[in-house]
Design a protein around this motif. Structure first.
Motif, PDB file in Angstrom:
ATOM      1  N   SER A  62       0.812  -1.226   0.000  1.00 41.78           N
ATOM      2  CA  SER A  62       0.000   0.000   0.000  1.00 41.78           C
ATOM      3  C   SER A  62       0.841   1.268   0.000  1.00 41.78           C
ATOM      4  N   GLN A  63       2.184   1.111   0.056  1.00 41.62           N
ATOM      5  CA  GLN A  63       3.084   2.268   0.098  1.00 41.62           C
ATOM      6  C   GLN A  63       2.696   3.222   1.227  1.00 41.62           C
ATOM      7  N   SER A  64       2.512   2.648   2.409  1.00 43.37           N
ATOM      8  CA  SER A  64       2.091   3.445   3.560  1.00 43.37           C
ATOM      9  C   SER A  64       3.095   3.327   4.696  1.00 43.37           C
ATOM     10  N   LEU A  65       3.232   4.404   5.428  1.00 40.89           N
ATOM     11  CA  LEU A  65       4.099   4.478   6.596  1.00 40.89           C
ATOM     12  C   LEU A  65       3.242   4.805   7.806  1.00 40.89           C
ATOM     13  N   SER A  66       3.479   4.090   8.897  1.00 43.48           N
ATOM     14  CA  SER A  66       2.776   4.392  10.140  1.00 43.48           C
ATOM     15  C   SER A  66       3.794   4.490  11.275  1.00 43.48           C
ATOM     16  N   VAL A  67       3.584   5.474  12.132  1.00 43.40           N
ATOM     17  CA  VAL A  67       4.468   5.699  13.277  1.00 43.40           C
ATOM     18  C   VAL A  67       3.598   5.842  14.520  1.00 43.40           C
ATOM     19  N   LYS A  68       4.001   5.191  15.589  1.00 42.07           N
ATOM     20  CA  LYS A  68       3.270   5.280  16.851  1.00 42.07           C
ATOM     21  C   LYS A  68       4.276   5.415  17.992  1.00 42.07           C
ATOM     22  N   MET A  69       4.002   6.340  18.893  1.00 44.93           N
ATOM     23  CA  MET A  69       4.898   6.542  20.038  1.00 44.93           C
ATOM     24  C   MET A  69       4.078   6.915  21.257  1.00 44.93           C
ATOM     25  N   GLN A  70       4.450   6.344  22.393  1.00 41.76           N
ATOM     26  CA  GLN A  70       3.861   6.751  23.652  1.00 41.76           C
ATOM     27  C   GLN A  70       4.953   6.823  24.710  1.00 41.76           C
ATOM     28  N   CYS A  71       4.718   7.624  25.735  1.00 41.55           N
ATOM     29  CA  CYS A  71       5.770   7.836  26.725  1.00 41.55           C
ATOM     30  C   CYS A  71       5.162   8.244  28.060  1.00 41.55           C
ATOM     31  N   SER A  72       5.977   8.171  29.095  1.00 35.68           N
ATOM     32  CA  SER A  72       5.577   8.565  30.433  1.00 35.68           C
ATOM     33  C   SER A  72       6.746   9.256  31.121  1.00 35.68           C
ATOM     34  N   ASP A  73       6.547  10.499  31.514  1.00 34.93           N
ATOM     35  CA  ASP A  73       7.613  11.296  32.153  1.00 34.93           C
ATOM     36  C   ASP A  73       8.886  11.262  31.316  1.00 34.93           C
ATOM     37  N   PHE A  74       8.750  11.460  30.030  1.00 37.66           N
ATOM     38  CA  PHE A  74       9.863  11.354  29.090  1.00 37.66           C
ATOM     39  C   PHE A  74      10.521  12.718  28.889  1.00 37.66           C
ATOM     40  N   ASP A  75      11.827  12.769  29.108  1.00 40.99           N
ATOM     41  CA  ASP A  75      12.623  13.974  28.869  1.00 40.99           C
ATOM     42  C   ASP A  75      13.410  13.780  27.569  1.00 40.99           C
ATOM     43  N   PRO A  76      13.016  14.410  26.458  1.00 45.31           N
ATOM     44  CA  PRO A  76      13.698  14.197  25.177  1.00 45.31           C
ATOM     45  C   PRO A  76      15.192  14.497  25.216  1.00 45.31           C
ATOM     46  N   LEU A  77      15.600  15.421  26.067  1.00 45.16           N
ATOM     47  CA  LEU A  77      17.013  15.784  26.115  1.00 45.16           C
ATOM     48  C   LEU A  77      17.843  14.799  26.932  1.00 45.16           C
ATOM     49  N   LYS A  78      17.222  13.733  27.422  1.00 43.40           N
ATOM     50  CA  LYS A  78      17.996  12.622  27.967  1.00 43.40           C
ATOM     51  C   LYS A  78      18.313  11.596  26.888  1.00 43.40           C
ATOM     52  N   LEU A  79      17.523  11.613  25.824  1.00 45.11           N
ATOM     53  CA  LEU A  79      17.761  10.715  24.696  1.00 45.11           C
ATOM     54  C   LEU A  79      18.855  11.268  23.792  1.00 45.11           C
ATOM     55  N   VAL A  80      18.792  12.556  23.532  1.00 39.78           N
ATOM     56  CA  VAL A  80      19.821  13.246  22.750  1.00 39.78           C
ATOM     57  C   VAL A  80      20.320  14.413  23.581  1.00 39.78           C
ATOM     58  N   LYS A  81      21.601  14.398  23.904  1.00 37.17           N
ATOM     59  CA  LYS A  81      22.202  15.451  24.705  1.00 37.17           C
ATOM     60  C   LYS A  81      23.080  16.307  23.810  1.00 37.17           C
ATOM     61  N   PHE A  82      22.807  17.608  23.798  1.00 39.40           N
ATOM     62  CA  PHE A  82      23.590  18.532  22.989  1.00 39.40           C
ATOM     63  C   PHE A  82      24.738  19.062  23.841  1.00 39.40           C
ATOM     64  N   ASN A  83      25.956  18.655  23.452  1.00 41.30           N
ATOM     65  CA  ASN A  83      27.120  18.980  24.274  1.00 41.30           C
ATOM     66  C   ASN A  83      27.467  20.459  24.237  1.00 41.30           C
ATOM     67  N   SER A  84      27.277  21.060  23.076  1.00 35.77           N
ATOM     68  CA  SER A  84      27.574  22.488  22.955  1.00 35.77           C
ATOM     69  C   SER A  84      26.284  23.239  22.702  1.00 35.77           C
ATOM     70  N   SER A  85      25.256  22.856  23.444  1.00 30.21           N
ATOM     71  CA  SER A  85      23.924  23.400  23.207  1.00 30.21           C
ATOM     72  C   SER A  85      23.845  24.860  23.624  1.00 30.21           C
ATOM     73  N   SER A  86      22.850  25.504  23.050  1.00 29.00           N
ATOM     74  CA  SER A  86      22.591  26.882  23.424  1.00 29.00           C
ATOM     75  C   SER A  86      21.929  26.908  24.794  1.00 29.00           C
ATOM     76  N   LYS A  87      21.871  28.092  25.377  1.00 26.99           N
ATOM     77  CA  LYS A  87      21.254  28.236  26.694  1.00 26.99           C
ATOM     78  C   LYS A  87      19.790  27.827  26.654  1.00 26.99           C
ATOM     79  N   SER A  88      19.111  28.088  25.530  1.00 22.67           N
ATOM     80  CA  SER A  88      17.688  27.746  25.443  1.00 22.67           C
ATOM     81  C   SER A  88      17.469  26.241  25.531  1.00 22.67           C
TER      82      SER A  88
END
Length: 231
Positions: A62-88
């Motif tokens: 069918s040439q279809s893509l499906s994505v599903k995600m669920q989380c609980s108390d998830f901090d995205p910046l623990k998955l990817v840490k920016f070493n030289s990140s901006s203050k924001s």
């Protein structure tokens, strides 16, 4: 590790991504399971210790893509840490996102038509503002974002928006109710804002705006595509 069959269908492959670090960012380790069955290719997270689950699948017939995600108390910046990140970005560490129902995205790979839906709450990090939550119930497609409810409540503000946003013409329609916004000088702002779409852009109207002890009435203006705000 895994099993790859001669005709591929029924094959599965489990693989781990070790922590990867560069000068700019670090990606924490993850584990995934890749499976192929008939026309379906699927990738899913298998680490039970992480506060999220992820599944993505492609159906080649069918040439279809499906994505599903669920989380609980998830901090995205623990998955990817920016070493030289901006203050924001540093300020956003400590955010906690919890889905009430899975985030879902469906896309036709031939036409690029897509639909998505989201229902989640987020606790903003104390470094940004203490005790402030955001709740989102929304869905959309290629042309529009439909916001059933966008609420924020806490020490900084109490506000609620519902409406629709057209991506092509930047047309906004809906209602915004602001019970309060606490300003740094100690004053509070409260108002109601009504948005109506125009040909390219939108207009807004505030029957009353309360700023501290001041009261302003009948404020209206418009925002045009590629134009500045006019009042």
């Amino acid at each position: 590790s895994g099993t790859i069959l001669k005709n591929l269908s029924g094959s599965s492959l489990s693989f781990k991504l070790d922590e990867y670090a560069s000068s700019d960012y670090t990606v924490t380790k993850n584990e995934f399971l890749l499976t192929f069955n008939n026309d379906d290719l699927a990738l899913r997270s298998v680490q039970r210790v992480l506060p999220y689950s992820f599944h993505a699948g492609i159906n080649f017939a069918s040439q279809s893509l499906s994505v599903k995600m669920q989380c609980s108390d998830f901090d995205p910046l623990k998955l990817v840490k920016f070493n030289s990140s901006s203050k924001s970005l540093d300020d956003l560490r400590g955010s906690k996102i919890t889905t009430r129902s899975p985030f879902i995205l469906d896309m036709n790979l031939e036409s690029s038509d897509l639909t998505w839906s989201a229902d989640f709450s987020a606790l903003l990090p104390p470094s940004v503002v203490k005790n402030q939550t955001v709740d989102v119930l929304a869905d959309g497609d290629n042309q529009n974002i439909y916001v059933s409810s966008l609420k924020t409540n806490g020490s900084l503000a109490d506000a609620d928006f519902s409406g629709k946003f057209n991506l092509e013409h930047l047309q906004l329609s809906g209602d915004l109710f602001v019970s309060y916004v606490n300003l740094p000088n100690g004053n509070k702002v409260s108002t109601e804002v009504y948005f109506e779409p125009e040909e390219k852009g939108f207009m807004f109207f505030m029957p009353q705006l309360y700023l501290g002890e001041q009261n302003f009435t009948a404020i209206q203006g418009s925002v045009g595509l590629g134009e500045s705000l006019s009042l």
